[in-house]
Enzyme design. Structure first.
Site, PDB file in Angstrom:
ATOM      1  N   HIS A 152      40.778 -12.099  47.557  1.00  0.00           N
ATOM      2  CA  HIS A 152      41.067 -13.286  48.363  1.00  0.00           C
ATOM      3  C   HIS A 152      40.000 -14.347  48.128  1.00  0.00           C
ATOM      4  CE1 HIS A 152      38.020 -11.225  50.724  1.00  0.00           C
ATOM      5  NE2 HIS A 152      37.716 -12.419  51.229  1.00  0.00           N
TER       6      HIS A 152
ATOM      7  N   HIS B 121      35.947 -19.011  45.042  1.00  0.00           N
ATOM      8  CA  HIS B 121      35.758 -17.857  44.155  1.00  0.00           C
ATOM      9  C   HIS B 121      36.426 -16.628  44.765  1.00  0.00           C
ATOM     10  CE1 HIS B 121      32.816 -16.648  47.132  1.00  0.00           C
ATOM     11  NE2 HIS B 121      32.815 -15.456  46.570  1.00  0.00           N
TER      12      HIS B 121
END
Length: 169
Positions: free
Chosen positions: A39, A121
């Site tokens: 995620h 990220h």
């Protein structure tokens, strides 16, 4: 309960990220993040009383979800926490604006969150070694259409993430 807001990849993007993770592991070692846990964190709330979850959801409901295209086109390594990650060299202005709007709604509702700057990220490996050269990886395109409120459940073999609610564009 430990909560955070996140972007969750669809199955196609998740499979591509898992492939990247295996390629990175070949040069960095470390522990793979389970594919179902991949995620992008938008806002980390930490420990939140059960009684305040409805307030957190109301704050999220003030935010207008956006359809955003994100391209993961680089990998990296953070020495301080031994994490190998996939990221976007260019973060769309719409995504930055969305994160600011979400965090603003949380702040107005007096809901605490980690105020560190947003870094687009996805953590792929933990306890990794710093590689001599980070491998080049092909771009992964992701059309983001929702965000989620997620609970982190700590287990003996690591964490499991459970989406409590989601909001769609």
């Amino acid at each position: 309960m430990r909560l955070f807001f996140a972007l969750w990849p669809d199955e196609g993007v998740r499979a591509q990220l898992a492939h990247w993770a295996r390629e990175l592991r070949a040069v960095c070692g470390g522990r793979l993040v389970r594919a179902e846990n991949l995620h992008v964190t938008l806002a980390f709330l930490g420990s939140v009383d059960d009684a305040r979850v409805a307030e957190v959801e109301r704050a999220a409901g003030e935010v207008t979800p956006r359809v955003v295209s994100l391209v993961f086109d680089q990998s990296g390594y953070w020495k301080h926490n031994r994490i190998a990650w996939a990221g976007a060299s260019t973060v769309p202005a719409e995504l930055d604006a969305f994160v600011a709007e979400l965090r603003g709604a949380l702040a107005r509702s007096h809901i605490g969150f980690d105020t560190k700057g947003f870094v687009s990220h996805i953590t792929l490996l933990r306890d990794a070694r710093e590689p001599k050269v980070m491998p080049g990886l092909g771009p992964i395109r992701w059309k983001i259409e929702e965000f989620a409120l997620v609970r982190s459940v700590t287990l003996p073999r690591g964490s499991r993430y459970e989406a409590l609610n989601s909001w769609h564009a």
